[in-house]
Design an enzyme around this catalytic site. Structure first.
Site, PDB file in Angstrom:
ATOM      1  N   GLN A  88       2.170  -1.069 -11.628  1.00 45.90           N
ATOM      2  CA  GLN A  88       2.065  -2.466 -11.238  1.00 45.90           C
ATOM      3  C   GLN A  88       1.915  -3.404 -12.435  1.00 45.90           C
ATOM      4  O   GLN A  88       1.833  -4.620 -12.261  1.00 45.90           O
ATOM      5  CB  GLN A  88       0.870  -2.646 -10.300  1.00 45.90           C
ATOM      6  CG  GLN A  88       0.966  -1.853  -9.022  1.00 45.90           C
ATOM      7  CD  GLN A  88      -0.350  -1.843  -8.246  1.00 45.90           C
ATOM      8  OE1 GLN A  88      -1.365  -2.361  -8.687  1.00 45.90           O
ATOM      9  NE2 GLN A  88      -0.316  -1.230  -7.074  1.00 45.90           N
ATOM     10  N   HIS A 150      -3.653  -1.855 -10.381  1.00 41.30           N
ATOM     11  CA  HIS A 150      -4.729  -2.847 -10.343  1.00 41.30           C
ATOM     12  C   HIS A 150      -5.115  -3.380 -11.730  1.00 41.30           C
ATOM     13  O   HIS A 150      -6.249  -3.267 -12.165  1.00 41.30           O
ATOM     14  CB  HIS A 150      -5.961  -2.272  -9.638  1.00 41.30           C
ATOM     15  CG  HIS A 150      -5.704  -1.824  -8.238  1.00 41.30           C
ATOM     16  ND1 HIS A 150      -6.695  -1.324  -7.430  1.00 41.30           N
ATOM     17  CD2 HIS A 150      -4.568  -1.794  -7.488  1.00 41.30           C
ATOM     18  CE1 HIS A 150      -6.177  -1.000  -6.253  1.00 41.30           C
ATOM     19  NE2 HIS A 150      -4.889  -1.282  -6.273  1.00 41.30           N
ATOM     20  N   GLU A 243      -8.938 -10.898   0.675  1.00 42.46           N
ATOM     21  CA  GLU A 243     -10.004 -11.898   0.752  1.00 42.46           C
ATOM     22  C   GLU A 243      -9.659 -13.175   0.003  1.00 42.46           C
ATOM     23  O   GLU A 243      -8.912 -13.158  -0.970  1.00 42.46           O
ATOM     24  CB  GLU A 243     -11.296 -11.336   0.150  1.00 42.46           C
ATOM     25  CG  GLU A 243     -11.856 -10.137   0.867  1.00 42.46           C
ATOM     26  CD  GLU A 243     -13.169  -9.651   0.264  1.00 42.46           C
ATOM     27  OE1 GLU A 243     -13.707  -8.659   0.786  1.00 42.46           O
ATOM     28  OE2 GLU A 243     -13.655 -10.269  -0.706  1.00 42.46           O
ATOM     29  N   TYR A 253     -19.153  -9.826  -5.486  1.00 46.27           N
ATOM     30  CA  TYR A 253     -18.265 -10.039  -4.343  1.00 46.27           C
ATOM     31  C   TYR A 253     -18.009  -8.766  -3.541  1.00 46.27           C
ATOM     32  O   TYR A 253     -17.153  -8.753  -2.660  1.00 46.27           O
ATOM     33  CB  TYR A 253     -16.983 -10.733  -4.818  1.00 46.27           C
ATOM     34  CG  TYR A 253     -17.323 -12.158  -5.202  1.00 46.27           C
ATOM     35  CD1 TYR A 253     -17.269 -13.180  -4.263  1.00 46.27           C
ATOM     36  CD2 TYR A 253     -17.825 -12.453  -6.460  1.00 46.27           C
ATOM     37  CE1 TYR A 253     -17.661 -14.467  -4.576  1.00 46.27           C
ATOM     38  CE2 TYR A 253     -18.217 -13.746  -6.790  1.00 46.27           C
ATOM     39  CZ  TYR A 253     -18.137 -14.747  -5.844  1.00 46.27           C
ATOM     40  OH  TYR A 253     -18.547 -16.024  -6.145  1.00 46.27           O
ATOM     41  N   TYR A 264      -5.942   3.629   2.518  1.00 43.48           N
ATOM     42  CA  TYR A 264      -4.559   3.676   2.991  1.00 43.48           C
ATOM     43  C   TYR A 264      -4.321   4.841   3.934  1.00 43.48           C
ATOM     44  O   TYR A 264      -3.391   4.813   4.745  1.00 43.48           O
ATOM     45  CB  TYR A 264      -3.604   3.741   1.793  1.00 43.48           C
ATOM     46  CG  TYR A 264      -3.585   2.457   0.988  1.00 43.48           C
ATOM     47  CD1 TYR A 264      -3.046   1.289   1.517  1.00 43.48           C
ATOM     48  CD2 TYR A 264      -4.122   2.418  -0.291  1.00 43.48           C
ATOM     49  CE1 TYR A 264      -3.042   0.110   0.791  1.00 43.48           C
ATOM     50  CE2 TYR A 264      -4.113   1.238  -1.026  1.00 43.48           C
ATOM     51  CZ  TYR A 264      -3.573   0.090  -0.481  1.00 43.48           C
ATOM     52  OH  TYR A 264      -3.572  -1.074  -1.197  1.00 43.48           O
TER      53      TYR A 264
END
Length: 378
Positions: A88, A150, A243, A253, A264
């Site tokens: 990614q 990520h 979110e 958070y 998943y």
């Protein structure tokens, strides 16, 4: 035989080709004209508008492209440091220094690799006429790790000139609860990379000094509230639990101790959706839409959208419009509509152009740059 009139007609068709490619789609409040400004972008990730009208666009494999007078330049910007795309990650976000017109500092985030693994880095360079010079790294997320998931990574300057950076949890969720680890956190720096004395990471024992907030999974959208100047972000959740959060100094958070999402595979991550000492989201998408870029709209072309959030989605292939209301510490967020699905594209980023139109990048090997404006302007 020479046909000057035909030549003029052909040139005119070339010049207006984006309009000829336009289509109209519906949203609840406006019919939208969608124009393709360019294609041929390999997995574009972000863009910025320069004061003189040029647009810069990142491609995840490691190229920084130039759009000038509607034309995509064949040669990418020179002077970038080595970028190591994996999974990614690659060349990611862009931001302009608040005084860009004077100092020409362009900021960018990207994936770096060495023997210890991959990580997110942020650098800046002086940009002029297709070239970066005086490039310097101002932040490197530590510790490094293997894998290609990520990386984050959005960049936003606030009104006081602080630079905020989102760092993903790198696919190792418990790292987001460790304040001695940059993964899963929001970073705050001075524009030159120095650490503010008032950072929570400076004031709290056991925290890395660059850290401003912890407990985030993989925030791929971040923006300033147009009235308060506070930093808001959206967080790409797992299977559900995407979110929207208002970021405040030193807060946790919650990821992965609290979430509305599941693994998943469908198994539970945690039994908790709320816990004392951890912030609950102002909004969540469950099931997940896989949110990406986001922006507060402030332009004049869509007056009924002013002050609202527009959030792109990858898996959802849509744009979500969220109404934001409140003040102080009391805020409410509610989804008003989802549109753009008819285009059937993975939306990577949404940005407001200087004229108030909305520009959209699609995540594809042949990615597009699209522009949204009111259809009655055709």
């Amino acid at each position: 035989m020479h046909y000057p009139g035909l030549l003029v007609l052909c040139l005119s068709l070339v010049l207006v080709s984006p309009v000829l490619q336009a289509r109209v789609l519906e949203s609840d409040l406006y019919p939208l004209q969608v124009e393709q400004l360019t294609d041929g972008l390999e997995n574009p990730w972000s863009l910025v508008f320069l004061p003189e009208g040029e647009v810069l666009i990142t491609e995840r494999p490691g190229r920084l492209r130039r759009l000038i007078d509607g034309q995509l330049m064949p040669q990418p910007v020179s002077g970038l440091p080595p970028v190591h795309p994996t999974g990614q990650g690659g060349l990611l976000d862009l931001a302009l220094h608040p005084d860009f017109e004077q100092n020409r500092w362009l900021y960018f985030s990207y994936v770096d690799r060495n023997r210890e693994g991959y990580t997110t880095r942020v650098a800046r360079g002086v940009y002029r006429s297709g070239r970066l010079s005086a490039v310097e790294v101002i932040f490197t997320a530590e510790p490094r790790s293997s894998g290609g998931r990520h990386f984050g990574s959005r960049l936003v300057f606030d009104h006081e000139g602080y630079l905020y950076i989102t760092i993903g949890d790198r696919g190792e969720m418990q790292r987001a609860q460790d304040p001695a680890d940059h993964a899963g956190s929001v970073i705050r720096l001075h524009a030159d990379g120095r650490i503010p004395d008032t950072n929570p990471g400076v004031l709290k024992s056991g925290w890395r000094p660059e850290i401003y907030a912890i407990g985030t999974r993989n925030a791929q959208g971040m923006a300033l509230h147009p009235e308060t100047g506070e930093v808001w972000l959206q967080e790409h959740g797992p299977r559900g639990g995407d979110e929207v959060n208002r970021i405040q100094a030193g807060l946790n958070y919650g990821w992965p101790e609290v979430t509305h999402g599941r693994n998943y595979t469908g198994t539970s991550i945690t039994p908790h959706q709320h816990l004392p000492g951890m912030e609950s989201p102002l909004w969540h998408w469950t099931p997940s839409i896989a949110p990406s870029g986001m922006m507060f709209y402030t332009g004049e072309l869509f007056p009924a959208w002013q002050g609202q959030l527009l959030v792109g989605a990858l898996a959802g292939r849509l744009i979500s419009r969220l109404e934001v209301s409140g003040s102080g510490d009391d805020w409410q967020v509610a989804e008003q509509e989802r549109f753009f699905q008819v285009m059937n594209v993975r939306v990577r980023d949404v940005r407001q152009a200087p004229d108030g139109s909305i520009w959209v990048l699609t995540d594809d090997r042949n990615g597009q740059l699209l522009r949204l404006s009111p259809a009655d302007r055709l």
